[in-house]
Design a protein around this motif. Structure first.
Motif, PDB file in Angstrom:
ATOM      1  N   ILE A 140     -24.522 -23.772  28.152  1.00  0.00           N
ATOM      2  CA  ILE A 140     -23.476 -24.585  27.518  1.00  0.00           C
ATOM      3  C   ILE A 140     -24.094 -25.525  26.490  1.00  0.00           C
ATOM      4  O   ILE A 140     -23.605 -25.643  25.364  1.00  0.00           O
ATOM      5  CB  ILE A 140     -22.655 -25.369  28.573  1.00  0.00           C
ATOM      6  CG1 ILE A 140     -21.763 -24.426  29.354  1.00  0.00           C
ATOM      7  CG2 ILE A 140     -21.832 -26.471  27.913  1.00  0.00           C
ATOM      8  CD1 ILE A 140     -21.041 -25.065  30.528  1.00  0.00           C
ATOM      9  N   TYR A 141     -25.186 -26.187  26.864  1.00  0.00           N
ATOM     10  CA  TYR A 141     -25.862 -27.108  25.942  1.00  0.00           C
ATOM     11  C   TYR A 141     -26.305 -26.384  24.665  1.00  0.00           C
ATOM     12  O   TYR A 141     -26.048 -26.846  23.555  1.00  0.00           O
ATOM     13  CB  TYR A 141     -27.080 -27.744  26.632  1.00  0.00           C
ATOM     14  CG  TYR A 141     -27.920 -28.564  25.700  1.00  0.00           C
ATOM     15  CD1 TYR A 141     -27.526 -29.843  25.335  1.00  0.00           C
ATOM     16  CD2 TYR A 141     -29.101 -28.067  25.168  1.00  0.00           C
ATOM     17  CE1 TYR A 141     -28.284 -30.604  24.465  1.00  0.00           C
ATOM     18  CE2 TYR A 141     -29.872 -28.817  24.307  1.00  0.00           C
ATOM     19  CZ  TYR A 141     -29.454 -30.082  23.952  1.00  0.00           C
ATOM     20  OH  TYR A 141     -30.200 -30.824  23.083  1.00  0.00           O
ATOM     21  N   LEU A 142     -26.954 -25.249  24.835  1.00  0.00           N
ATOM     22  CA  LEU A 142     -27.446 -24.506  23.668  1.00  0.00           C
ATOM     23  C   LEU A 142     -26.289 -24.002  22.809  1.00  0.00           C
ATOM     24  O   LEU A 142     -26.377 -24.000  21.578  1.00  0.00           O
ATOM     25  CB  LEU A 142     -28.340 -23.353  24.114  1.00  0.00           C
ATOM     26  CG  LEU A 142     -29.653 -23.796  24.775  1.00  0.00           C
ATOM     27  CD1 LEU A 142     -30.397 -22.591  25.336  1.00  0.00           C
ATOM     28  CD2 LEU A 142     -30.530 -24.583  23.815  1.00  0.00           C
ATOM     29  N   THR A 143     -25.199 -23.603  23.426  1.00  0.00           N
ATOM     30  CA  THR A 143     -24.025 -23.137  22.679  1.00  0.00           C
ATOM     31  C   THR A 143     -23.374 -24.279  21.907  1.00  0.00           C
ATOM     32  O   THR A 143     -23.033 -24.128  20.731  1.00  0.00           O
ATOM     33  CB  THR A 143     -23.001 -22.483  23.635  1.00  0.00           C
ATOM     34  OG1 THR A 143     -23.643 -21.400  24.315  1.00  0.00           O
ATOM     35  CG2 THR A 143     -21.789 -21.972  22.885  1.00  0.00           C
ATOM     36  N   LEU A 144     -23.197 -25.421  22.555  1.00  0.00           N
ATOM     37  CA  LEU A 144     -22.595 -26.565  21.867  1.00  0.00           C
ATOM     38  C   LEU A 144     -23.427 -26.974  20.656  1.00  0.00           C
ATOM     39  O   LEU A 144     -22.877 -27.250  19.584  1.00  0.00           O
ATOM     40  CB  LEU A 144     -22.450 -27.754  22.828  1.00  0.00           C
ATOM     41  CG  LEU A 144     -21.371 -27.640  23.897  1.00  0.00           C
ATOM     42  CD1 LEU A 144     -21.463 -28.818  24.864  1.00  0.00           C
ATOM     43  CD2 LEU A 144     -19.987 -27.571  23.271  1.00  0.00           C
ATOM     44  N   GLY A 145     -24.744 -27.018  20.809  1.00  0.00           N
ATOM     45  CA  GLY A 145     -25.627 -27.375  19.699  1.00  0.00           C
ATOM     46  C   GLY A 145     -25.604 -26.361  18.578  1.00  0.00           C
ATOM     47  O   GLY A 145     -25.870 -26.689  17.416  1.00  0.00           O
ATOM     48  N   TYR A 166     -24.067 -32.436  19.474  1.00  0.00           N
ATOM     49  CA  TYR A 166     -24.133 -32.261  20.932  1.00  0.00           C
ATOM     50  C   TYR A 166     -25.568 -32.228  21.453  1.00  0.00           C
ATOM     51  O   TYR A 166     -25.793 -32.351  22.651  1.00  0.00           O
ATOM     52  CB  TYR A 166     -23.401 -30.989  21.363  1.00  0.00           C
ATOM     53  CG  TYR A 166     -21.903 -31.113  21.263  1.00  0.00           C
ATOM     54  CD1 TYR A 166     -21.193 -31.943  22.125  1.00  0.00           C
ATOM     55  CD2 TYR A 166     -21.199 -30.400  20.300  1.00  0.00           C
ATOM     56  CE1 TYR A 166     -19.823 -32.063  22.033  1.00  0.00           C
ATOM     57  CE2 TYR A 166     -19.816 -30.516  20.205  1.00  0.00           C
ATOM     58  CZ  TYR A 166     -19.145 -31.344  21.061  1.00  0.00           C
ATOM     59  OH  TYR A 166     -17.783 -31.469  20.976  1.00  0.00           O
ATOM     60  N   ALA A 167     -26.515 -32.068  20.558  1.00  0.00           N
ATOM     61  CA  ALA A 167     -27.921 -32.066  20.983  1.00  0.00           C
ATOM     62  C   ALA A 167     -28.303 -33.396  21.632  1.00  0.00           C
ATOM     63  O   ALA A 167     -29.229 -33.447  22.445  1.00  0.00           O
ATOM     64  CB  ALA A 167     -28.831 -31.772  19.798  1.00  0.00           C
ATOM     65  N   TRP A 168     -27.607 -34.460  21.286  1.00  0.00           N
ATOM     66  CA  TRP A 168     -27.881 -35.766  21.887  1.00  0.00           C
ATOM     67  C   TRP A 168     -27.709 -35.740  23.406  1.00  0.00           C
ATOM     68  O   TRP A 168     -28.342 -36.519  24.118  1.00  0.00           O
ATOM     69  CB  TRP A 168     -26.971 -36.833  21.273  1.00  0.00           C
ATOM     70  CG  TRP A 168     -27.453 -37.325  19.949  1.00  0.00           C
ATOM     71  CD1 TRP A 168     -27.297 -36.712  18.739  1.00  0.00           C
ATOM     72  CD2 TRP A 168     -28.165 -38.527  19.691  1.00  0.00           C
ATOM     73  NE1 TRP A 168     -27.881 -37.465  17.745  1.00  0.00           N
ATOM     74  CE2 TRP A 168     -28.412 -38.587  18.305  1.00  0.00           C
ATOM     75  CE3 TRP A 168     -28.621 -39.564  20.510  1.00  0.00           C
ATOM     76  CZ2 TRP A 168     -29.101 -39.639  17.712  1.00  0.00           C
ATOM     77  CZ3 TRP A 168     -29.293 -40.623  19.911  1.00  0.00           C
ATOM     78  CH2 TRP A 168     -29.538 -40.645  18.530  1.00  0.00           C
ATOM     79  N   ILE A 169     -26.884 -34.851  23.904  1.00  0.00           N
ATOM     80  CA  ILE A 169     -26.679 -34.732  25.353  1.00  0.00           C
ATOM     81  C   ILE A 169     -28.000 -34.416  26.047  1.00  0.00           C
ATOM     82  O   ILE A 169     -28.218 -34.784  27.196  1.00  0.00           O
ATOM     83  CB  ILE A 169     -25.619 -33.649  25.668  1.00  0.00           C
ATOM     84  CG1 ILE A 169     -24.263 -34.076  25.117  1.00  0.00           C
ATOM     85  CG2 ILE A 169     -25.534 -33.367  27.158  1.00  0.00           C
ATOM     86  CD1 ILE A 169     -23.203 -32.968  25.171  1.00  0.00           C
ATOM     87  N   GLY A 170     -28.901 -33.756  25.326  1.00  0.00           N
ATOM     88  CA  GLY A 170     -30.197 -33.383  25.887  1.00  0.00           C
ATOM     89  C   GLY A 170     -31.025 -34.571  26.370  1.00  0.00           C
ATOM     90  O   GLY A 170     -31.936 -34.408  27.185  1.00  0.00           O
TER      91      GLY A 170
END
Length: 191
Positions: free
Chosen positions: A15-20, A26-30
């Protein structure tokens, strides 16, 4: 074996990689994945995050075990060595510091914001399609740099998962090395 809520955290990685991919902000979520393991180590004195909650470790296990993408070969001893782990950690921290420096240059106007990510810290991949032009350039720049680190480390994890065992990445993961170091220091403090 009974499943717990944390057994499903593996879904966070894709999900993280897809959002980015669709919006770099959305990379900030990392940053959550960056600070949580350290906080667990500092306040709990253990590697519970790595052992139980790490979405990437779970994701690599699913790819390797359930989807049978792993060759299940022994990890080379040099890859498990303390010297390699700490050398990789230093390299990772230097790349992270460089990312922060470039973000600072963009924030101060010395440099224009980028429109690419860097795979394996070398290859510039155009990423302008995922940049929101209404966002401050330095915020986008940090996101591009951080996403580059997260995507590169995920790809390294997938490569070593295919070549060796599913969670080979965990043996030299920079976050794991840092948390292990923190736990060792905390254990010595208790003596």
């Amino acid at each position: 074996m009974k499943k717990h809520w944390y057994d499903y955290l593996w879904i966070v990685s894709p999900i993280y990689l897809t959002l980015g991919f669709f919006n770099i902000i959305y990379a900030w979520i990392g940053l959550i994945f960056f600070f949580l393991p350290l906080l667990f180590a500092i306040f709990k004195g253990n590697k519970m995050y790595c052992n139980r909650y790490c979405d990437r470790g779970q994701f690599l296990s699913i790819l390797g075990k359930k989807l049978k993408l792993s060759r299940y070969r022994d990890t080379p001893s040099w890859m498990k060595s303390k010297a390699f782990r700490y050398a990789f950690l230093v390299f990772f921290l230097v790349m992270f510091a460089n990312m922060l420096y470039v973000t600072y240059l963009v924030m101060t106007g010395v440099k224009d914001g980028g429109s690419f990510i860097k795979l394996f810290w070398t290859f510039k991949v155009p990423w302008s399609f995922a940049i929101d032009p209404t966002i401050t350039p330095w915020v986008n720049q940090f996101a591009l740099g951080f996403y580059s680190l997260m995507l590169t480390s995920t790809l390294i994890g997938v490569i070593v998962m295919i070549l060796y065992k599913p969670r080979t990445w965990c043996g030299f993961c920079p976050m794991g090395t840092m948390t292990q170091t923190i736990c060792a220091i905390k254990a010595k403090e208790k003596l």
